[in-house]
Motif scaffolding. Structure first.
Motif: not given
Length: 428
Positions: A105-123, A182-190
Motif C-alpha cells: 500500500d504506497p499510501s500507508m505511512k509507517v508513523e507513530p501517529e498512525i499507530a496511536r490513531d489505531l489504538l484510539e479507534t480500537m479503545i 496489508w493495507s489500513i483500509d482492510r482492517i477494522d480496529p473499532e
C-alpha cells in the motif's frame, strides 16, 4: 545492487551456486496497558542472508550488517563444507515474472501517529461493552525484499502490513480479538475493540455443559489453531517423505468430507500472502492439496523436491533474512459449498487453548474452550463455562456439515467458520 552482484561473483569462485536474500524495512509498534500507551517503538532494520551450494552441500549464513558481506559469505561457504551432500537439481533460472507487488500500500505511512490513531479507534469500540481493557497493540510495517542468485535472478518485492489486537476482562471472563492486513483500509480496529469486550462480557456467568457429544461451530480463529498445528503440516512433502505425515500413503484417496477443498492460492486478490515468486525465486502458482475431499498433492520446495524426485510447487517461505527457505504456504484456503451454519442449535467456539499439544501424526487433541456459547438462529445464547474439547483433527474433517458464507484471514490461513457434528466435550 552492484554489491549483490559482487557477492555472487565472489561466491562463484568457490561454489557451484549462490543465493542472496536481502531485506530492509521500517516497523512501528505501540502497546497498551489498560487504556494507556505503555511502550511505543520505531525501528529500521536490514538483513542479509547468503546460501551456497557446492557438490550438493548447502551452506548458509546471515548478518544484519551488509557491509560485512565478505565475512558472511565466507561463513556460508565454510558451513557448506561441513554439510552432508544431497541430490540437488539447482536454483531456479530467471524468468520474466512481473516485478509488481501484490501486498503493498504506497499510501500507508509507517508513523507513530498512525499507530496511536489505531489504538484510539480500537479503545472507542471497546467502550461499547462494560469490560476493562487489559492490553492491546497496534503495528505498522513496510519492507522491501530482494532475491538474487547466480543463475540470473534479481527480483524485488515490497510489502506493507498493519495489525491490531485487544484483550479485555469482565470479572473472571476474558475476551480477545485481532485483525491484520496489508493495507489500513482492510482492517477494522473499532470492530476489534468491540468484539474483545463483547466476548469478555458475554462469557461472564456461563453455565456448565454436561459431558457428551455435540454439534460444534468453530470460528475461523478456533479452527485455525487445530488446522495449523495438525492438518497443514501433514501436507508438507518434507513430512510425507520423512514418515511424519498421516497422508503418506493417501494420494488419490478421500481424506475429508466431499464438501471440503484446500489449496494455496498465492495470487488471491487482496490476500495478505499474495506473491508472484516464492522465497527461492520459483514462480508461484495455485496448488490444490484437497479437492472435494480427495487428496491430490503435497507442497515442495527445491531442497525437498530434489531429494525425492519432485518439482518445487513454489511453496518455499522464509522466517526472516536469517532463516533458510522451508516448505510453507502463502494463502492457505479452506473452501467448499457455503451456507448458513448457525440456524440450528450448536455450541459456538471462538477460540481454543492448547492446540499446540495436539499429536501431528495421530491427530489426537484435547483443548480448552475459550469464549464458547450456545448459539441458535444466528444469535448467541447462554455462555458455556470452561470445558474441554477432545477428538481427532483428521477424523473431524470427515464429519463436516457446513461452511459459513464468510471467510477470515488468520495469519496465512483463510478460513470459514466450520460446523462439525458429534465432537466430544468434557464438561460436568
Amino acid at each position: 545492487m552492484a554489491w549483490i552482484d559482487q557477492i555472487l561473483q565472489e561466491a562463484e569462485k568457490a561454489v557451484d551456486e549462490a543465493e542472496v536474500y536481502y531485506v530492509t524495512g521500517t516497523t512501528v509498534s505501540a502497546d497498551l496497558k489498560k487504556e494507556k500507551v505503555n511502550l511505543a517503538t520505531t525501528s529500521r532494520d536490514c538483513g542479509l542472508g547468503i546460501r551456497t551450494i557446492h557438490e550438493g552441500r548447502i551452506g548458509s549464513s546471515s548478518t544484519n550488517n551488509p557491509d560485512q558481506w565478505r565475512k558472511c559469505l565466507d561463513a556460508a561457504i565454510a558451513s557448506g563444507k561441513l554439510a552432508t551432500p544431497q541430490k540437488w537439481d539447482g536454483l531456479p533460472d530467471a524468468e520474466k515474472i512481473p516485478q509488481r507487488s501484490l501486498t503493498f500500500d504506497p499510501s500507508m505511512k509507517v508513523e507513530p501517529e498512525i499507530a496511536r490513531d489505531l489504538l484510539e479507534t480500537m479503545i472507542g469500540g471497546a467502550k461499547k461493552h462494560p469490560a476493562e481493557i487489559t492490553s492491546g497493540s497496534a503495528g505498522l510495517s513496510s519492507a522491501e525484499v530482494t532475491l538474487a542468485n547466480s543463475r540470473g535472478i534479481l527480483y524485488t518485492d515490497r510489502h506493507t502490513g498493519v495489525s491490531v489486537s485487544l484483550e479485555a476482562i469482565s470479572g473472571q471472563s476474558t475476551g480477545y480479538e485481532f485483525d491484520h492486513a496489508w493495507s489500513i483500509d482492510r482492517i477494522d480496529p473499532e470492530n476489534v475493540g468491540e468484539r474483545a469486550t463483547f466476548y469478555a462480557c458475554g462469557s461472564a456467568g456461563g453455565e456448565d455443559i454436561p459431558t457428551g457429544d455435540y454439534d460444534l461451530l468453530l470460528s475461523p480463529l478456533a479452527y485455525a489453531e487445530l488446522l495449523g498445528n495438525v492438518f497443514v503440516p501433514a501436507l508438507s512433502g518434507r513430512n510425507v517423505h520423512a514418515g511424519r505425515s498421516r497422508f503418506g500413503e493417501s494420494l488419490g484417496e478421500p481424506v475429508a468430507d466431499t464438501r471440503i477443498s484446500m489449496y494455496d492460492d498465492p495470487h488471491l486478490p487482496g490476500a495478505n500472502g499474495s506473491v508472484l515468486w516464492d522465497a527461492e525465486g520459483t514462480r508461484t502458482k495455485r496448488t490444490d492439496f484437497i479437492r472435494n475431499g480427495i487428496l491430490e498433492s503435497f507442497a515442495y520446495d527445491i531442497k525437498t523436491g530434489s531429494r525425492f524426485g519432485k518439482k518445487s510447487t513454489g511453496n518455499a517461505v522464509r522466517n526472516g533474512f536469517g532463516g533458510l527457505p522451508a516448505i510453507g504456504h502463502h494463502n492457505f484456503v479452506v473452501d467448499g459449498k457455503r451456507g448458513t451454519v448457525d440456524d440450528e442449535r450448536v455450541v459456538f467456539v471462538h477460540n481454543v487453548v492448547g492446540a499446540h499439544t495436539a499429536n501431528p501424526m495421530s491427530g489426537e487433541f484435547s483443548v480448552e474452550l475459550s469464549n464458547a456459547f450456545w448459539m441458535e438462529g444466528g444469535e448467541f445464547r447462554k455462555p458455556v463455562r470452561s470445558a474441554m474439547l477432545s477428538g481427532n483433527v483428521f477424523d473431524m474433517h470427515r464429519s463436516v456439515s457446513g461452511l459459513s458464507k464468510e471467510s477470515r484471514s488468520v495469519g496465512s490461513l483463510i478460513l470459514p467458520s466450520i460446523k462439525i457434528n458429534n465432537l466430544h466435550i468434557i464438561g460436568k
